[in-house]
Design an enzyme around this catalytic site. Structure first.
Site, mmCIF file in Angstrom:
data_model
loop_
_atom_site.group_PDB
_atom_site.id
_atom_site.type_symbol
_atom_site.label_atom_id
_atom_site.label_comp_id
_atom_site.label_asym_id
_atom_site.label_seq_id
_atom_site.Cartn_x
_atom_site.Cartn_y
_atom_site.Cartn_z
ATOM 1 N N SER A 19 -1.801 2.255 -4.116
ATOM 2 C CA SER A 19 -0.537 2.839 -3.932
ATOM 3 C C SER A 19 -0.598 3.860 -5.173
ATOM 4 O O SER A 19 -1.952 5.085 -5.189
ATOM 5 C CB SER A 19 0.440 1.894 -4.396
ATOM 6 O OG SER A 19 1.001 2.022 -3.378
ATOM 7 N N ASP A 215 -0.027 0.292 2.935
ATOM 8 C CA ASP A 215 0.227 0.277 1.185
ATOM 9 C C ASP A 215 -1.005 -0.517 0.981
ATOM 10 O O ASP A 215 -1.058 -2.000 1.088
ATOM 11 C CB ASP A 215 0.883 0.182 0.835
ATOM 12 C CG ASP A 215 1.556 0.338 -0.885
ATOM 13 O OD1 ASP A 215 0.403 -0.583 -1.217
ATOM 14 O OD2 ASP A 215 1.586 1.248 -1.326
#
Length: 404
Positions: A19, A215
């Site tokens: 991320s 993500d």
């Protein structure tokens, strides 16, 4: 120790990130376009990057809806409450109108509230065009195999239902693995609810591979174990050992693991019954900016990796070769991933600086909370000791190269 020109990429064989950590990994391993010598980003410029670019990626629009925090409702809560309020305030008996007849402005008020609620439920909060522009401006058209050190960046393919690790080593061996770093960054940071999925493809002479990515935290919120596994495989290191543990060897590993903070110490879900259904798992903490099932899955992933690695290194003679720096004392407001206000960014920087003065900690198995390993050793002191090992190893390798 090695002067102002020293960069992280010079000292680590592998850098891994998930991320926002994937963005940091990319910047640390690519030339800074503003550096006259094309050196990678320094730590100072990384902080500057987040202060300058975060407001572009997550614009804070003036609104009656206050960004949620520790004691603030979420957008969904506010939209729903406003809709209910509009319905309750609706007058069924206005002068000159028959019962049940509503005016056009009244109906439009209902429609606006419904549209606001549907937008929250059907679309991500932000588009990713600004994020893409920012990344392209910083790294251009550079591809995965062109990083200045080996990188591992995680994501998750929702169509295949499996994790994806973007590896510069794999990219150097297979054209299909050699994705654009812009695509890699957009994939690892496509946070559910906040940013859209990133869909792209890679091609080689006769093959094409399609990606539908979200993500990386869905798969590996803490990618440290993944990085160790890849490094050990490439260097033929035995870190697992046999049943008697005598063959485990972590002496050839130096591992620095940096967390982004959690709210675990101050988050207490309301458990009044064992009969948890969709509401309890998805909605009970929505007003405080969190979703229980997401917190449980990502928090468990993070804690398990930390506990395993702490135990692994503690059971060898190389305890100080693993350093984890993390805090579990953030409030929900501080942990909000899209609060790009100057006040919040300044506060996060302050929290990071204060963390350096606190003792080195590890997760306690019984409580799941971070507890000091040694009250006398601060994170700053441990980092200094760790850095001295990195510098010594780099000098040893350079001397070995000169002598051959």
């Amino acid at each position: 120790m090695d002067g102002s020109e020293a960069r992280i990429a010079d000292y680590f064989d592998f850098i891994a990130g998930t991320s926002t950590g994937g963005l940091v990994t990319t910047l640390l391993s690519c030339p800074d376009p503003q550096d006259p010598q094309n050196r990678p980003y320094s730590g100072e410029n990384l902080i500057k990057f987040y202060h300058e670019e975060s407001p572009k990626i997550f614009p804070q629009k003036p609104s009656k809806i206050i960004p949620y925090g520790a004691d603030q409702p979420s957008r969904a809560d506010i939209a729903a409450k406003e809709l209910v309020k509009a319905i309750m305030e609706e007058e069924y008996h206005d002068e000159g109108r028959s019962a049940g007849l509503r005016s056009f402005p009244d109906l439009m008020k209902w429609v606006q509230k419904i549209v606001e609620l549907l937008k929250f439920l059907l679309y991500p909060k932000y588009k990713n065009e600004k994020l893409k522009e920012v990344i392209e401006a910083k790294i251009g058209k550079r591809k995965l195999r062109q990083t200045l050190t080996n990188v591992l960046i995680t994501s998750f393919d929702v169509k295949l239902g499996q994790p994806k690790v973007f590896s510069s080593l794999k990219a150097s061996r297979d054209d299909l693995e050699d994705a654009s770093l812009v695509d890699v960054c957009l994939s690892t940071s496509a946070a559910p609810l906040y940013l859209p999925l990133h869909v792209f493809e890679t091609t080689s002479a006769n093959r094409t591979e399609n990606f539908n990515m979200t993500d990386g935290g869905v798969a590996a919120n803490n990618p440290t174990l993944l990085a160790i596994t890849e490094a050990s495989k490439e260097r033929n290191l035995d870190i697992i050992g046999k049943a008697d543990d005598k063959s485990k060897d972590c002496s050839n590993l130096l591992v620095l693991s940096l967390g982004t903070g959690s709210t675990k110490r101050y988050t207490h879900m309301n458990v009044t019954s064992s009969d948890w259904g969709p509401f309890e798992w998805l909605l009970q903490e929505l007003g405080h900016g969190s979703i229980p099932i997401v917190n449980v899955l990502m928090g468990a992933n993070d804690a398990m990796v930390d506990m395993y690695l702490s135990g692994l290194f503690q059971s060898t003679s190389s305890k100080s070769n693993y350093l984890r720096i993390q805090t579990d004392s953030l409030t929900n407001a501080e942990a909000g991933m899209d609060d790009s206000s100057k006040k919040n960014l300044d506060n996060l920087e302050k929290i990071g600086n204060e963390l350096l003065t606190k003792p080195v900690c590890a997760v306690k198995l019984e409580t799941g909370l971070l507890e000091p390993i040694d009250e006398k050793v601060t994170n700053a002191e441990a980092l200094t000791d760790f850095a001295s090992k990195l510098v010594a190893e780099r000098r040893r390798r350079r001397q070995a190269q000169c002598s051959t």
